[in-house]
Design a protein around this motif. Structure first.
Motif, PDB file in Angstrom:
ATOM      1  N   GLU A  74       0.916  -1.260   0.045  1.00 19.35           N
ATOM      2  CA  GLU A  74       0.080  -0.158   0.021  1.00 19.35           C
ATOM      3  C   GLU A  74       0.819   1.087  -0.071  1.00 19.35           C
ATOM      4  N   SER A  75       0.714   2.194  -0.705  1.00 20.75           N
ATOM      5  CA  SER A  75       1.453   3.587  -0.635  1.00 20.75           C
ATOM      6  C   SER A  75       0.823   4.742   0.197  1.00 20.75           C
ATOM      7  N   SER A  76      -0.584   4.505   0.705  1.00 24.87           N
ATOM      8  CA  SER A  76      -1.152   5.645   1.424  1.00 24.87           C
ATOM      9  C   SER A  76      -0.149   5.798   2.645  1.00 24.87           C
ATOM     10  N   THR A  77      -0.109   6.914   3.085  1.00 23.73           N
ATOM     11  CA  THR A  77       0.283   7.179   4.201  1.00 23.73           C
ATOM     12  C   THR A  77      -0.442   7.770   5.317  1.00 23.73           C
ATOM     13  N   THR A  78      -1.847   7.662   4.798  1.00 26.19           N
ATOM     14  CA  THR A  78      -2.916   8.392   5.919  1.00 26.19           C
ATOM     15  C   THR A  78      -4.149   7.424   6.034  1.00 26.19           C
ATOM     16  N   THR A  79      -4.259   6.412   5.067  1.00 23.25           N
ATOM     17  CA  THR A  79      -5.471   5.473   5.135  1.00 23.25           C
ATOM     18  C   THR A  79      -5.016   4.154   5.379  1.00 23.25           C
ATOM     19  N   ALA A  80      -5.926   3.515   6.398  1.00 21.92           N
ATOM     20  CA  ALA A  80      -5.403   2.189   6.963  1.00 21.92           C
ATOM     21  C   ALA A  80      -6.470   1.231   6.033  1.00 21.92           C
ATOM     22  N   TYR A  81      -5.789   0.674   4.930  1.00 18.69           N
ATOM     23  CA  TYR A  81      -6.799  -0.226   4.163  1.00 18.69           C
ATOM     24  C   TYR A  81      -6.803  -1.634   4.741  1.00 18.69           C
ATOM     25  N   ASP A  82      -5.495  -1.951   5.404  1.00 21.37           N
ATOM     26  CA  ASP A  82      -5.275  -3.461   5.802  1.00 21.37           C
ATOM     27  C   ASP A  82      -5.100  -3.428   7.388  1.00 21.37           C
ATOM     28  N   THR A  83      -5.658  -4.112   8.054  1.00 21.15           N
ATOM     29  CA  THR A  83      -5.689  -4.354   9.423  1.00 21.15           C
ATOM     30  C   THR A  83      -5.185  -5.627  10.292  1.00 21.15           C
ATOM     31  N   LEU A  84      -4.790  -5.431  11.530  1.00 21.82           N
ATOM     32  CA  LEU A  84      -4.379  -6.598  12.203  1.00 21.82           C
ATOM     33  C   LEU A  84      -5.139  -6.111  13.546  1.00 21.82           C
ATOM     34  N   LYS A  85      -6.182  -6.853  14.104  1.00 18.07           N
ATOM     35  CA  LYS A  85      -6.646  -6.430  15.320  1.00 18.07           C
ATOM     36  C   LYS A  85      -6.072  -7.701  16.278  1.00 18.07           C
ATOM     37  N   VAL A  86      -5.722  -7.204  17.416  1.00 20.86           N
ATOM     38  CA  VAL A  86      -5.425  -8.434  18.627  1.00 20.86           C
ATOM     39  C   VAL A  86      -6.537  -7.944  19.659  1.00 20.86           C
ATOM     40  N   GLN A  87      -7.406  -9.000  19.899  1.00 23.95           N
ATOM     41  CA  GLN A  87      -8.471  -8.838  20.734  1.00 23.95           C
ATOM     42  C   GLN A  87      -8.267 -10.111  21.831  1.00 23.95           C
ATOM     43  N   VAL A  88      -9.012 -10.031  22.889  1.00 29.84           N
ATOM     44  CA  VAL A  88      -9.168 -10.669  23.987  1.00 29.84           C
ATOM     45  C   VAL A  88     -10.944 -10.983  23.972  1.00 29.84           C
ATOM     46  N   LEU A  89     -11.096 -12.518  23.839  1.00 26.61           N
ATOM     47  CA  LEU A  89     -12.597 -12.953  24.061  1.00 26.61           C
ATOM     48  C   LEU A  89     -12.778 -13.521  25.285  1.00 26.61           C
ATOM     49  N   ASN A  90     -14.028 -13.820  25.741  1.00 26.95           N
ATOM     50  CA  ASN A  90     -14.432 -14.395  26.851  1.00 26.95           C
ATOM     51  C   ASN A  90     -14.539 -15.888  26.290  1.00 26.95           C
ATOM     52  N   SER A  91     -15.168 -16.571  27.325  1.00 30.30           N
ATOM     53  CA  SER A  91     -14.985 -17.945  27.163  1.00 30.30           C
ATOM     54  C   SER A  91     -16.411 -18.600  26.068  1.00 30.30           C
ATOM     55  N   SER A  92     -17.162 -17.447  26.028  1.00 25.69           N
ATOM     56  CA  SER A  92     -18.398 -17.562  25.226  1.00 25.69           C
ATOM     57  C   SER A  92     -18.025 -16.994  23.510  1.00 25.69           C
ATOM     58  N   GLY A  93     -16.939 -16.641  23.473  1.00 21.58           N
ATOM     59  CA  GLY A  93     -16.362 -15.939  22.170  1.00 21.58           C
ATOM     60  C   GLY A  93     -16.844 -14.583  21.987  1.00 21.58           C
ATOM     61  N   SER A  94     -17.222 -13.864  23.181  1.00 22.24           N
ATOM     62  CA  SER A  94     -17.694 -12.430  22.962  1.00 22.24           C
ATOM     63  C   SER A  94     -16.260 -11.556  22.901  1.00 22.24           C
ATOM     64  N   VAL A  95     -16.300 -10.397  22.428  1.00 18.85           N
ATOM     65  CA  VAL A  95     -15.001  -9.643  22.484  1.00 18.85           C
ATOM     66  C   VAL A  95     -15.156  -8.682  23.964  1.00 18.85           C
ATOM     67  N   LEU A  96     -13.965  -9.027  24.672  1.00 14.97           N
ATOM     68  CA  LEU A  96     -14.071  -8.243  25.735  1.00 14.97           C
ATOM     69  C   LEU A  96     -13.242  -7.012  25.484  1.00 14.97           C
ATOM     70  N   THR A  97     -12.315  -6.884  24.687  1.00 23.25           N
ATOM     71  CA  THR A  97     -11.482  -5.911  24.222  1.00 23.25           C
ATOM     72  C   THR A  97     -10.492  -5.983  22.897  1.00 23.25           C
ATOM     73  N   THR A  98     -10.673  -5.008  22.428  1.00 22.59           N
ATOM     74  CA  THR A  98      -9.686  -4.999  21.257  1.00 22.59           C
ATOM     75  C   THR A  98      -8.395  -4.385  21.647  1.00 22.59           C
ATOM     76  N   LEU A  99      -7.181  -5.116  22.333  1.00 25.15           N
ATOM     77  CA  LEU A  99      -5.975  -4.438  22.627  1.00 25.15           C
ATOM     78  C   LEU A  99      -5.195  -3.488  21.801  1.00 25.15           C
ATOM     79  N   ALA A 100      -5.234  -3.777  20.348  1.00 23.75           N
ATOM     80  CA  ALA A 100      -4.611  -2.809  19.431  1.00 23.75           C
ATOM     81  C   ALA A 100      -5.177  -3.009  18.273  1.00 23.75           C
TER      82      ALA A 100
END
Length: 152
Positions: A74-100
Motif C-alpha cells: 500500500e502506498s497511502s500514508t494516511t489510510t489504513a486499508y489493511d488491519t491486524l486486530k489483537v483481541q481478547v475474547l471471553n469463554s463464550s467468544g464475545s470480544v472483551l476488548t481490542t488491545l490494538a
C-alpha cells in the motif's frame, strides 16, 4: 501459551486459518524457523490465529507479548486499508476488548515487540485472537512470532 514460537511447524494448540503457519524465507521469523503470516494476499482476505488460556488468580502481572513485522505494498500514508486486530475474547467468544489495531500504516523493516496487560482478566479463561484483514488490492503482511503470556 502453548507453542509460543510456532516451532512445532503446526498450529496446535493455536487455532489458525489455513496457510497462516509459515516457514517461508519471504517472511522470515523473528527467531527459529516458523512464524504466523496473516494476510499478504493482495485480495479481500481475512486470516485468524487464536489460543485460549486460563489466567491464574493471585498474581500481580499478566502480560501478553508478541513480535510483529508488517510489510505492505500500500502506498497511502494516511489510510489504513489493511488491519491486524489483537483481541481478547471471553469463554463464550464475545470480544472483551481490542488491545490494538495495526495497519499498513505501521509497516516496518524488522520486528517490533508489543506488550499488553491482561491484569483485568485474572482468574478467567480468555482467548487471545489475532485477525488480519485485507481489502481488495495491494498486500499487507502481518507476521507474528515469539508470543508469550508472562504471569508473575
Amino acid at each position: 501459551l502453548g507453542n509460543p514460537g510456532l516451532e512445532t511447524g503446526t498450529a496446535a494448540p493455536w487455532s489458525a486459518a489455513s496457510g497462516v503457519i509459515n516457514n517461508s524465507s519471504s517472511e522470515p521469523p523473528h527467531s527459529g524457523s516458523w512464524d504466523a503470516w496473516l494476510a499478504g494476499y493482495g485480495t479481500t482476505h481475512t486470516d485468524t490465529l487464536s489460543q485460549s488460556v486460563t489466567l491464574p488468580t493471585g498474581c500481580t502481572n499478566y502480560n501478553l507479548s508478541f513480535w510483529l513485522h508488517t510489510d505492505t505494498a500500500e502506498s497511502s500514508t494516511t489510510t489504513a486499508y489493511d488491519t491486524l486486530k489483537v483481541q481478547v475474547l471471553n469463554s463464550s467468544g464475545s470480544v472483551l476488548t481490542t488491545l490494538a489495531t495495526y495497519s499498513n500504516l505501521d509497516h516496518n523493516t524488522g520486528y517490533a515487540q508489543h506488550t499488553f496487560s491482561l491484569n483485568s482478566y485474572a482468574g478467567q479463561k480468555v482467548t487471545v485472537k489475532f485477525i488480519g484483514a485485507e481489502d481488495f488490492e495491494y498486500q499487507t503482511s502481518f507476521v507474528l512470532d515469539d508470543t508469550a503470556m508472562n504471569v508473575s
